[in-house]
Design a protein around this motif. Structure first.
Motif, PDB file in Angstrom:
ATOM      1  N   GLN A   3       0.843  -1.193   0.000  1.00 38.62           N
ATOM      2  CA  GLN A   3       0.000   0.000   0.000  1.00 38.62           C
ATOM      3  C   GLN A   3       0.875   1.238   0.000  1.00 38.62           C
ATOM      4  O   GLN A   3       1.880   1.302   0.716  1.00 38.62           O
ATOM      5  CB  GLN A   3      -0.917   0.005   1.220  1.00 38.62           C
ATOM      6  CG  GLN A   3      -2.010  -1.045   1.158  1.00 38.62           C
ATOM      7  CD  GLN A   3      -3.007  -0.897   2.298  1.00 38.62           C
ATOM      8  OE1 GLN A   3      -2.652  -0.456   3.381  1.00 38.62           O
ATOM      9  NE2 GLN A   3      -4.244  -1.263   2.039  1.00 38.62           N
ATOM     10  N   LEU A   4       0.482   2.209  -0.806  1.00 40.17           N
ATOM     11  CA  LEU A   4       1.194   3.489  -0.871  1.00 40.17           C
ATOM     12  C   LEU A   4       0.249   4.572  -0.382  1.00 40.17           C
ATOM     13  O   LEU A   4      -0.831   4.756  -0.944  1.00 40.17           O
ATOM     14  CB  LEU A   4       1.641   3.776  -2.303  1.00 40.17           C
ATOM     15  CG  LEU A   4       2.562   2.737  -2.940  1.00 40.17           C
ATOM     16  CD1 LEU A   4       2.830   3.077  -4.400  1.00 40.17           C
ATOM     17  CD2 LEU A   4       3.867   2.624  -2.173  1.00 40.17           C
ATOM     18  N   ILE A   5       0.673   5.264   0.643  1.00 44.64           N
ATOM     19  CA  ILE A   5      -0.159   6.297   1.247  1.00 44.64           C
ATOM     20  C   ILE A   5       0.433   7.653   0.925  1.00 44.64           C
ATOM     21  O   ILE A   5       1.552   7.970   1.361  1.00 44.64           O
ATOM     22  CB  ILE A   5      -0.267   6.115   2.771  1.00 44.64           C
ATOM     23  CG1 ILE A   5      -0.715   4.679   3.105  1.00 44.64           C
ATOM     24  CG2 ILE A   5      -1.232   7.145   3.347  1.00 44.64           C
ATOM     25  CD1 ILE A   5      -2.065   4.301   2.547  1.00 44.64           C
ATOM     26  N   GLU A   6      -0.318   8.437   0.141  1.00 44.37           N
ATOM     27  CA  GLU A   6       0.131   9.768  -0.260  1.00 44.37           C
ATOM     28  C   GLU A   6      -0.501  10.831   0.615  1.00 44.37           C
ATOM     29  O   GLU A   6      -1.609  10.663   1.113  1.00 44.37           O
ATOM     30  CB  GLU A   6      -0.244  10.036  -1.718  1.00 44.37           C
ATOM     31  CG  GLU A   6       0.341   9.067  -2.713  1.00 44.37           C
ATOM     32  CD  GLU A   6      -0.698   8.520  -3.664  1.00 44.37           C
ATOM     33  OE1 GLU A   6      -0.355   8.237  -4.828  1.00 44.37           O
ATOM     34  OE2 GLU A   6      -1.859   8.369  -3.241  1.00 44.37           O
ATOM     35  N   SER A   7       0.196  11.937   0.750  1.00 48.53           N
ATOM     36  CA  SER A   7      -0.356  13.084   1.469  1.00 48.53           C
ATOM     37  C   SER A   7       0.336  14.340   0.982  1.00 48.53           C
ATOM     38  O   SER A   7       1.373  14.270   0.309  1.00 48.53           O
ATOM     39  CB  SER A   7      -0.167  12.921   2.986  1.00 48.53           C
ATOM     40  OG  SER A   7       1.203  12.889   3.316  1.00 48.53           O
ATOM     41  N   GLY A   8      -0.267  15.489   1.318  1.00 42.80           N
ATOM     42  CA  GLY A   8       0.372  16.760   1.033  1.00 42.80           C
ATOM     43  C   GLY A   8      -0.238  17.574  -0.086  1.00 42.80           C
ATOM     44  O   GLY A   8       0.204  18.693  -0.341  1.00 42.80           O
ATOM     45  N   GLY A   9      -1.232  17.048  -0.763  1.00 44.41           N
ATOM     46  CA  GLY A   9      -1.863  17.828  -1.812  1.00 44.41           C
ATOM     47  C   GLY A   9      -2.689  18.964  -1.245  1.00 44.41           C
ATOM     48  O   GLY A   9      -2.871  19.080  -0.035  1.00 44.41           O
ATOM     49  N   GLY A  10      -3.192  19.817  -2.147  1.00 49.47           N
ATOM     50  CA  GLY A  10      -4.018  20.923  -1.701  1.00 49.47           C
ATOM     51  C   GLY A  10      -4.180  21.975  -2.764  1.00 49.47           C
ATOM     52  O   GLY A  10      -3.853  21.754  -3.929  1.00 49.47           O
ATOM     53  N   ASP A 110       4.625  -1.571 -10.279  1.00 47.35           N
ATOM     54  CA  ASP A 110       3.913  -2.678  -9.662  1.00 47.35           C
ATOM     55  C   ASP A 110       2.765  -2.225  -8.757  1.00 47.35           C
ATOM     56  O   ASP A 110       1.762  -2.935  -8.640  1.00 47.35           O
ATOM     57  CB  ASP A 110       4.902  -3.523  -8.841  1.00 47.35           C
ATOM     58  CG  ASP A 110       5.988  -4.117  -9.714  1.00 47.35           C
ATOM     59  OD1 ASP A 110       7.128  -3.619  -9.687  1.00 47.35           O
ATOM     60  OD2 ASP A 110       5.678  -5.089 -10.437  1.00 47.35           O
ATOM     61  N   TYR A 111       2.943  -1.109  -8.096  1.00 48.59           N
ATOM     62  CA  TYR A 111       1.909  -0.635  -7.177  1.00 48.59           C
ATOM     63  C   TYR A 111       1.739   0.872  -7.318  1.00 48.59           C
ATOM     64  O   TYR A 111       2.709   1.601  -7.570  1.00 48.59           O
ATOM     65  CB  TYR A 111       2.276  -0.982  -5.730  1.00 48.59           C
ATOM     66  CG  TYR A 111       2.319  -2.463  -5.475  1.00 48.59           C
ATOM     67  CD1 TYR A 111       3.538  -3.132  -5.420  1.00 48.59           C
ATOM     68  CD2 TYR A 111       1.151  -3.197  -5.308  1.00 48.59           C
ATOM     69  CE1 TYR A 111       3.588  -4.499  -5.200  1.00 48.59           C
ATOM     70  CE2 TYR A 111       1.188  -4.556  -5.092  1.00 48.59           C
ATOM     71  CZ  TYR A 111       2.411  -5.196  -5.046  1.00 48.59           C
ATOM     72  OH  TYR A 111       2.445  -6.558  -4.837  1.00 48.59           O
ATOM     73  N   TRP A 112       0.496   1.295  -7.092  1.00 50.89           N
ATOM     74  CA  TRP A 112       0.137   2.701  -7.210  1.00 50.89           C
ATOM     75  C   TRP A 112      -0.631   3.145  -5.975  1.00 50.89           C
ATOM     76  O   TRP A 112      -1.392   2.358  -5.385  1.00 50.89           O
ATOM     77  CB  TRP A 112      -0.759   2.922  -8.435  1.00 50.89           C
ATOM     78  CG  TRP A 112      -0.061   2.686  -9.734  1.00 50.89           C
ATOM     79  CD1 TRP A 112       0.171   1.484 -10.340  1.00 50.89           C
ATOM     80  CD2 TRP A 112       0.491   3.682 -10.590  1.00 50.89           C
ATOM     81  NE1 TRP A 112       0.846   1.682 -11.512  1.00 50.89           N
ATOM     82  CE2 TRP A 112       1.049   3.015 -11.706  1.00 50.89           C
ATOM     83  CE3 TRP A 112       0.570   5.070 -10.532  1.00 50.89           C
ATOM     84  CZ2 TRP A 112       1.683   3.696 -12.748  1.00 50.89           C
ATOM     85  CZ3 TRP A 112       1.190   5.742 -11.563  1.00 50.89           C
ATOM     86  CH2 TRP A 112       1.733   5.060 -12.654  1.00 50.89           C
ATOM     87  N   GLY A 113      -0.421   4.428  -5.620  1.00 51.98           N
ATOM     88  CA  GLY A 113      -1.245   5.009  -4.586  1.00 51.98           C
ATOM     89  C   GLY A 113      -2.579   5.462  -5.161  1.00 51.98           C
ATOM     90  O   GLY A 113      -2.803   5.388  -6.378  1.00 51.98           O
ATOM     91  N   ARG A 114      -3.444   5.957  -4.292  1.00 53.60           N
ATOM     92  CA  ARG A 114      -4.765   6.403  -4.741  1.00 53.60           C
ATOM     93  C   ARG A 114      -4.737   7.803  -5.304  1.00 53.60           C
ATOM     94  O   ARG A 114      -5.700   8.248  -5.939  1.00 53.60           O
ATOM     95  CB  ARG A 114      -5.757   6.327  -3.585  1.00 53.60           C
ATOM     96  CG  ARG A 114      -6.078   4.916  -3.150  1.00 53.60           C
ATOM     97  CD  ARG A 114      -7.221   4.877  -2.172  1.00 53.60           C
ATOM     98  NE  ARG A 114      -7.698   3.530  -1.915  1.00 53.60           N
ATOM     99  CZ  ARG A 114      -8.766   3.232  -1.219  1.00 53.60           C
ATOM    100  NH1 ARG A 114      -9.489   4.195  -0.686  1.00 53.60           N
ATOM    101  NH2 ARG A 114      -9.112   1.977  -1.036  1.00 53.60           N
ATOM    102  N   GLY A 115      -3.679   8.529  -5.055  1.00 48.77           N
ATOM    103  CA  GLY A 115      -3.550   9.868  -5.594  1.00 48.77           C
ATOM    104  C   GLY A 115      -3.916  10.956  -4.604  1.00 48.77           C
ATOM    105  O   GLY A 115      -4.712  10.744  -3.681  1.00 48.77           O
TER     106      GLY A 115
END
Length: 122
Positions: A3-10, A110-115
């Motif tokens: 699992q890839l957990i992204e953060s920091g957008g806005g 191979d794996y992607w975060g949700r964006g």
């Protein structure tokens, strides 16, 4: 499964800055690379930046060179994207992706975060 957990957008005004981060749940195996892609409304997903996990060699798409910086924290299996001097055309959903192999292109991952959404207002 990783699992890839992204953060920091806005939302930010043109000329502003944002910092994205992405942490991988697999803490036991080294990746070949961690990368960022983005997808603007009505457009295809495009490569933004990548960092090789061993050695940290970086690569950028031409439109972000000099403005974006990719970095990684190998102890935390985390990759960052520091985005400066943002432009309205940088708007889109930003995706983190990892690969264990070196196959080029989107299919090589191979794996992607949700964006995470990045919106730059003019």
């Amino acid at each position: 499964q990783v699992q890839l957990i992204e953060s920091g957008g806005g939302l930010v005004q043109a000329g502003g800055s944002l910092r994205l981060s992405c942490t991988a749940s697999d803490q036991t195996k080294n990746f070949y690379r961690m990368s960022w892609f983005r997808q603007a409304p009505g457009k295809e997903r495009e490569f933004v930046a990548s960092s090789l996990w061993i050695g940290g060699i970086r690569n950028y798409t031409d439109s972000v060179k000099g403005r974006f910086t990719i970095s990684r924290d190998t102890s935390k299996k985390t990759v960052f994207l520091e985005m400066n001097r943002l432009r309205p055309e940088d708007t889109g959903v930003y995706y983190c992706a990892v690969s264990y192999g070196s196959q080029p292109g989107i299919l090589g991952y191979d794996y992607w975060g949700r964006g995470t959404q990045v919106t730059v207002s003019s």
